[in-house]
Design a protein around this motif. Sequence first.
Motif, PDB file in Angstrom:
ATOM      1  N   LEU A 309       3.809   4.993  11.960  1.00 36.77           N
ATOM      2  CA  LEU A 309       2.511   4.786  12.035  1.00 36.77           C
ATOM      3  C   LEU A 309       1.876   3.457  12.903  1.00 36.77           C
ATOM      4  N   ARG A 313       0.141   3.329  16.702  1.00 30.91           N
ATOM      5  CA  ARG A 313      -1.169   2.751  17.091  1.00 30.91           C
ATOM      6  C   ARG A 313      -1.409   1.638  17.860  1.00 30.91           C
ATOM      7  N   LEU A 355      -0.546   6.977  -0.456  1.00 26.50           N
ATOM      8  CA  LEU A 355      -1.625   7.384   0.297  1.00 26.50           C
ATOM      9  C   LEU A 355      -2.188   6.085   0.942  1.00 26.50           C
ATOM     10  N   ARG A 358      -0.327   4.360   3.671  1.00 24.20           N
ATOM     11  CA  ARG A 358      -0.411   5.114   5.024  1.00 24.20           C
ATOM     12  C   ARG A 358      -1.997   4.881   5.556  1.00 24.20           C
ATOM     13  N   LEU A 359      -2.813   5.024   4.659  1.00 19.28           N
ATOM     14  CA  LEU A 359      -4.249   4.408   5.293  1.00 19.28           C
ATOM     15  C   LEU A 359      -4.342   3.329   5.935  1.00 19.28           C
ATOM     16  N   ARG A 362      -2.510   2.647   9.284  1.00 23.32           N
ATOM     17  CA  ARG A 362      -3.144   3.192  10.300  1.00 23.32           C
ATOM     18  C   ARG A 362      -4.479   2.395  10.662  1.00 23.32           C
ATOM     19  N   LEU A 363      -5.368   2.469   9.656  1.00 29.25           N
ATOM     20  CA  LEU A 363      -6.498   2.034   9.846  1.00 29.25           C
ATOM     21  C   LEU A 363      -6.859   0.437   9.595  1.00 29.25           C
ATOM     22  N   ALA A 367     -10.197  -1.479   6.154  1.00 27.43           N
ATOM     23  CA  ALA A 367     -11.057  -0.189   6.238  1.00 27.43           C
ATOM     24  C   ALA A 367     -11.284   0.522   5.015  1.00 27.43           C
ATOM     25  N   LEU A 368     -10.433   0.215   3.852  1.00 24.41           N
ATOM     26  CA  LEU A 368     -10.420   0.797   2.440  1.00 24.41           C
ATOM     27  C   LEU A 368     -11.247  -0.297   1.603  1.00 24.41           C
ATOM     28  N   GLN A 369     -12.296   0.261   1.035  1.00 18.44           N
ATOM     29  CA  GLN A 369     -13.153  -0.515   0.389  1.00 18.44           C
ATOM     30  C   GLN A 369     -13.328   0.266  -1.155  1.00 18.44           C
ATOM     31  N   ARG A 370     -13.168  -0.722  -2.258  1.00 22.30           N
ATOM     32  CA  ARG A 370     -13.711  -0.358  -3.543  1.00 22.30           C
ATOM     33  C   ARG A 370     -15.109  -1.048  -3.506  1.00 22.30           C
ATOM     34  N   LEU A 371     -16.085  -0.742  -4.420  1.00 24.93           N
ATOM     35  CA  LEU A 371     -17.410  -0.959  -4.857  1.00 24.93           C
ATOM     36  C   LEU A 371     -17.185  -1.505  -6.268  1.00 24.93           C
ATOM     37  N   VAL A 372     -17.790  -2.940  -6.106  1.00 24.61           N
ATOM     38  CA  VAL A 372     -17.960  -3.381  -7.591  1.00 24.61           C
ATOM     39  C   VAL A 372     -19.261  -3.910  -7.526  1.00 24.61           C
ATOM     40  N   ALA A 388      -8.910  -2.373  -1.630  1.00 27.80           N
ATOM     41  CA  ALA A 388      -8.611  -1.267  -2.317  1.00 27.80           C
ATOM     42  C   ALA A 388      -7.638  -1.123  -3.314  1.00 27.80           C
TER      43      ALA A 388
END
Lengths: 472, 228
Positions: A309, A313, A355, A358-359, A362-363, A367-372, A388
């Motif tokens: 991956l 990119r 998952l 993988r995300l 690539r990103l 790019a992945l966020q959780r909200l608190v 994340a």
Amino acid sequence: MLWLYLHFPHMLLDHLRRHRQSSRPLAILSGQDPRVAQACPEARALGITAGMRLKTALALAPNLDVIQTQPGQDTQVLEAQARWLYRCAAHIALRPPDGLLAEVASLQRLYGGLPGVWQTVAQALETHQLTASMALGHTPEAARLLARADQGECTADTARIRHRVTGLPLSQAGFDRTTTERLQRLGLTRLGEVLALPPAELARRLSPDALSHLQKIQGTRPDPVQPWHPPHVFRQEVDFLQDIEQSQGLLFPLQRVLSELEEELRWRQQDTDSLHLSLRHRQGDDSRIHLRTAGPEHRAEAFLNLARLHLERHPLSAPVTGLRVCVRRFLARDASRGQDLFGKHSHPEEAWHTLASRLQARLGASALQRLVPRADHRPERAWAAAGALGEPHQQRPVPVLPGHRPLWLLASPYPLGEAPAAWLSGPERIRSGWWDGQPVQRDYYVVQLADGPLAWVFRDLRNDWFIHGWFG
Amino acid sequence: MNELLTTLIQEVRVWPGHRHHRARIPAEATGYRELDEPLGGGWPRGALTECLLDGVGMGELQLVLPAMRRLSRRGKRVFWINPPHIPYAPALDQEDVDLNQVLVIRTNNRGDTLWTLENCLRAPVTGLVLAWPGGLASREIRRLQLAAEAGRSVCILFRDRRQASQNSPAALRLQLTPDGYLGLNIQVLKRRGGRPGQSCTLNTARRAGLAQTEASGVVQGPWTVPRE
């Protein structure tokens, strides 16, 4: 004590040939004025021998692949061999530049006798596609001499080994050249004849080094062996014969290294979650790639997918001449959390980790966020983005907010350009932040705009109106 | 004539419409009884849903909120892919959504968006995917539809109302328009295994914590009108 010595006559060559797909003849050069140090069987069949000049070798085989050795490379390769041997034997030692020593007397019960030990090591050699001559001896030196002379056999019989050792010609007895010549002038041809001489006479005629060498062969002088333990890092290097220009071409050698990593991790019963991959270029700095998995991982396939991956990119900036995989972080392995024995239904947490890895590969990790939610009255500070994969935030009782909050918050307040159609609730005054230099004083209203949507608007101290959120 | 009909029916050459059973697509209840009916049970699972709307703030999230609350409490992940604004954590918390299961993903280009959507849809941990993908070709929607079938999650794409005329392989297409005072009109443009054209109106006043009854002009004041 019984010692097993492994002598690798062309270790570097074997190491390089493992990662090669073409079958062209190959020679390894050394020295300033390049001469052939090692030649593969195909090259030898064409008449290339060790010590030959590069020009001569190229004249004999125009399509010869040549590689110049780098200083320190043989030590690294030897350590790589020691790493797998350590899995078979507990007490091993390095004998640079091309030998490994293992104590085997204590292993006989484990493997069911000496032939068991011998076969295990021979099989491991075959798996690693290495040529080595093995020999047993009662002293490390004796085993070494026999292995270098390729006289080893699988026996612990003292008389037999002694017979082999005494039968060695002087040229293979490991003396330096002057000592060998001096002994030969005395009319001695075999090691046994030297050993038969009285020690006092030998001491008078030979250098102290030569005498100690003799005594070490016989076992009358202590020969301490420094045991070797594998370092707590995994580092594997691959040198390519030809530059690799496409990332696809990297995957084949990488897969090989990663399966070795998998084996290593399985053997240690450990996992890892971060892997450093560096790609060496002919010029310029190495490209460094940091692959992170979301959870503990040991499967080569998973790492390879992440690497694929990443390489898809980020195209290679320059042709690659070699790669190195390095793992420094090891994690204790948990019991498999699969729900059934055959692993058909993987655990949700594992599936999530796959998952997320993988995300992120690539990103990018951000790019992945959780909200608190956060305890702050200022709306833009009442939430925060978290990684994340962090710890789940603690569930706490929902604070009772004086007003209703919209599901959409605008990244920055947007000026309200029209008069609202209806004022639905408000005002809710929020005044806060005087202590940290970012004071806020706003009156919030819920309004309906002319074309239907519900907005959360506020008026600030200067009487300006802004939209801060939408009730989605 | 009668004989001819009997032959046709016996050989099953014609499709007997009255015996047609409604194809049951596995569905996740929306939480609104009046909406479940036209949708045939709720949000279809393992299929794409398109919501076509103009702008934000008309109660579109209110539609999916009960399902989001339920799925997140069941330990399923809820993905928000490229949301137009920030999903506001305190509000989600107020609505009792498990924030540990909520993930916001932002991508830089369309290729990444599609790839992310596909991966999220195929993952067994996913419960609900909300995505704002922008313009999509029919072929790309088809691909997403296949990915959604591979997983069993609910996927809702929010798209512009101008794309209503575009042909789409999504299993369910809804058009959302604001309706009077705090209402949301939902029109079914297409539904697999059902008739299109049904519509219903939901009162979404509770999204702003307001009373459900008509009460315009609750607040009035001598406030300065925003400057033009």
